[in-house]
Design an enzyme around this catalytic site. Structure first.
Site, PDB file in Angstrom:
ATOM      1  N   GLU A  75     129.908   4.548  99.902  1.00  0.00           N
ATOM      2  CA  GLU A  75     130.644   5.707  99.397  1.00  0.00           C
ATOM      3  C   GLU A  75     130.927   5.573  97.908  1.00  0.00           C
ATOM      4  O   GLU A  75     130.826   6.542  97.154  1.00  0.00           O
ATOM      5  CB  GLU A  75     131.979   5.856 100.151  1.00  0.00           C
ATOM      6  CG  GLU A  75     131.822   6.139 101.635  1.00  0.00           C
ATOM      7  CD  GLU A  75     131.774   4.876 102.503  1.00  0.00           C
ATOM      8  OE1 GLU A  75     131.239   3.844 102.051  1.00  0.00           O
ATOM      9  OE2 GLU A  75     132.275   4.952 103.635  1.00  0.00           O
ATOM     10  N   ASN A  93     125.282   0.874 100.946  1.00  0.00           N
ATOM     11  CA  ASN A  93     125.990  -0.359 100.603  1.00  0.00           C
ATOM     12  C   ASN A  93     125.040  -1.368  99.974  1.00  0.00           C
ATOM     13  O   ASN A  93     123.882  -1.512 100.381  1.00  0.00           O
ATOM     14  CB  ASN A  93     126.779  -0.938 101.786  1.00  0.00           C
ATOM     15  CG  ASN A  93     125.992  -1.131 103.054  1.00  0.00           C
ATOM     16  OD1 ASN A  93     125.078  -0.386 103.360  1.00  0.00           O
ATOM     17  ND2 ASN A  93     126.362  -2.149 103.820  1.00  0.00           N
ATOM     18  N   GLU A 135     125.123  -5.258  99.006  1.00  0.00           N
ATOM     19  CA  GLU A 135     125.838  -6.525  99.188  1.00  0.00           C
ATOM     20  C   GLU A 135     125.383  -7.558  98.166  1.00  0.00           C
ATOM     21  O   GLU A 135     124.441  -7.334  97.388  1.00  0.00           O
ATOM     22  CB  GLU A 135     125.638  -7.012 100.634  1.00  0.00           C
ATOM     23  CG  GLU A 135     126.243  -6.022 101.629  1.00  0.00           C
ATOM     24  CD  GLU A 135     126.244  -6.512 103.068  1.00  0.00           C
ATOM     25  OE1 GLU A 135     125.592  -7.526 103.385  1.00  0.00           O
ATOM     26  OE2 GLU A 135     126.929  -5.855 103.880  1.00  0.00           O
ATOM     27  N   CYS A 144     130.588  -0.723  98.683  1.00  0.00           N
ATOM     28  CA  CYS A 144     130.364   0.208  99.785  1.00  0.00           C
ATOM     29  C   CYS A 144     129.485   1.388  99.355  1.00  0.00           C
ATOM     30  O   CYS A 144     129.476   1.777  98.181  1.00  0.00           O
ATOM     31  CB  CYS A 144     131.689   0.786 100.272  1.00  0.00           C
ATOM     32  SG  CYS A 144     132.788  -0.372 101.090  1.00  0.00           S
ATOM     33  N   CYS A 200     137.472   2.923  99.651  1.00  0.00           N
ATOM     34  CA  CYS A 200     136.648   4.100  99.350  1.00  0.00           C
ATOM     35  C   CYS A 200     137.490   5.367  99.391  1.00  0.00           C
ATOM     36  O   CYS A 200     137.289   6.283  98.587  1.00  0.00           O
ATOM     37  CB  CYS A 200     135.466   4.193 100.305  1.00  0.00           C
ATOM     38  SG  CYS A 200     134.220   2.922  99.967  1.00  0.00           S
ATOM     39  N   CYS A 205     136.239   3.249 104.477  1.00  0.00           N
ATOM     40  CA  CYS A 205     137.284   2.217 104.364  1.00  0.00           C
ATOM     41  C   CYS A 205     138.371   2.670 103.393  1.00  0.00           C
ATOM     42  O   CYS A 205     138.211   3.645 102.644  1.00  0.00           O
ATOM     43  CB  CYS A 205     136.676   0.888 103.920  1.00  0.00           C
ATOM     44  SG  CYS A 205     136.344   0.779 102.152  1.00  0.00           S
TER      45      CYS A 205
HETATM   46  N1  THU Z   1     130.903  -0.634 104.096  1.00  0.00           N
HETATM   47  C1  THU Z   1     130.601   0.539 103.478  1.00  0.00           C
HETATM   48  O1  THU Z   1     129.561   0.670 102.833  1.00  0.00           O
HETATM   49  N2  THU Z   1     131.495   1.559 103.596  1.00  0.00           N
HETATM   50  C2  THU Z   1     132.668   1.503 104.296  1.00  0.00           C
HETATM   51  O2  THU Z   1     133.429   2.452 104.262  1.00  0.00           O
HETATM   52  C3  THU Z   1     132.971   0.323 105.090  1.00  0.00           C
HETATM   53  C4  THU Z   1     132.096  -0.852 104.878  1.00  0.00           C
HETATM   54  C5  THU Z   1     129.957  -1.762 103.956  1.00  0.00           C
HETATM   55  C6  THU Z   1     130.473  -2.915 103.145  1.00  0.00           C
HETATM   56  C7  THU Z   1     129.645  -4.061 103.684  1.00  0.00           C
HETATM   57  O3  THU Z   1     128.402  -4.069 102.985  1.00  0.00           O
HETATM   58  C8  THU Z   1     129.379  -3.673 105.122  1.00  0.00           C
HETATM   59  O4  THU Z   1     129.640  -2.277 105.226  1.00  0.00           O
HETATM   60  C9  THU Z   1     130.258  -4.417 106.129  1.00  0.00           C
HETATM   61  O5  THU Z   1     131.599  -4.311 105.828  1.00  0.00           O
END
Ligand code: THU
Length: 134
Positions: A49, A36, A38, A47, A89, A86
């Site tokens: 994925e 991830n 940010e 994310c 994704c 999520c």
């Molecule tokens: N996140 C992912 O990388 N993948 C997911 O399937 C769920 C959430 C990340 C997004 C954000 O940077 C952090 O997790 C918190 O939501």
């Protein structure tokens, strides 16, 4: 999963402190990883994925994806239960699974512990919206 764990440790998650790693095994044996990423403008982040699957699509278009390994936890590694991808994704992965017409196996865990397995993205996202409706 080892490569997903290594990718998770390279995540850029200064705002949520929740780190996610993803490793994608292609049919040619190459592994593409993501984590991830940010951003101070929160919705601009992405994310793990989608970072990984878009990188695979960008670098190896048309090469089928066999499996994905996911690991996710707060940075302190306390989460020991499987964390599924999520919804956004799942939708992104569905596009690739539909196009390649063979299932993508998805393995997911927390920082460590039990690894859950879905034999196809369709098991995680039934009634997919896809290009056939457009
Ligand atoms: N996140 C992912 O990388 N993948 C997911 O399937 C769920 C959430 C990340 C997004 C954000 O940077 C952090 O997790 C918190 O939501």
């Amino acid at each position: 999963m080892e490569q997903a764990v290594a990718a998770r440790h390279r995540a850029y998650a200064p705002y949520s402190n929740f780190t996610v790693g993803c490793a994608i095994m292609l049919e040619n044996g190459i592994v593409v990883t993501g984590n991830n990423q940010e951003n101070a403008a929160y919705p601009s982040g992405l994310c793990a994925e989608r970072v990984a699957i878009f990188a695979a699509g960008a670098q190896y278009p048309g090469v089928a994806i066999k499996e994905m390994a996911l690991t996710a936890s707060p940075k302190d590694d306390t989460l020991k239960i499987p964390v599924p991808p999520c919804g956004a994704c799942r939708q992104a992965i569905a596009e690739y699974e539909n196009n390649q017409q063979q299932p993508i196996v998805i393995h997911f865990m927390g920082a460590s512990g039990t690894v859950a397995k879905a034999s196809s993205l369709k098991d995680l996202l039934p009634l997919i919206f896809d290009q056939s409706y457009l």
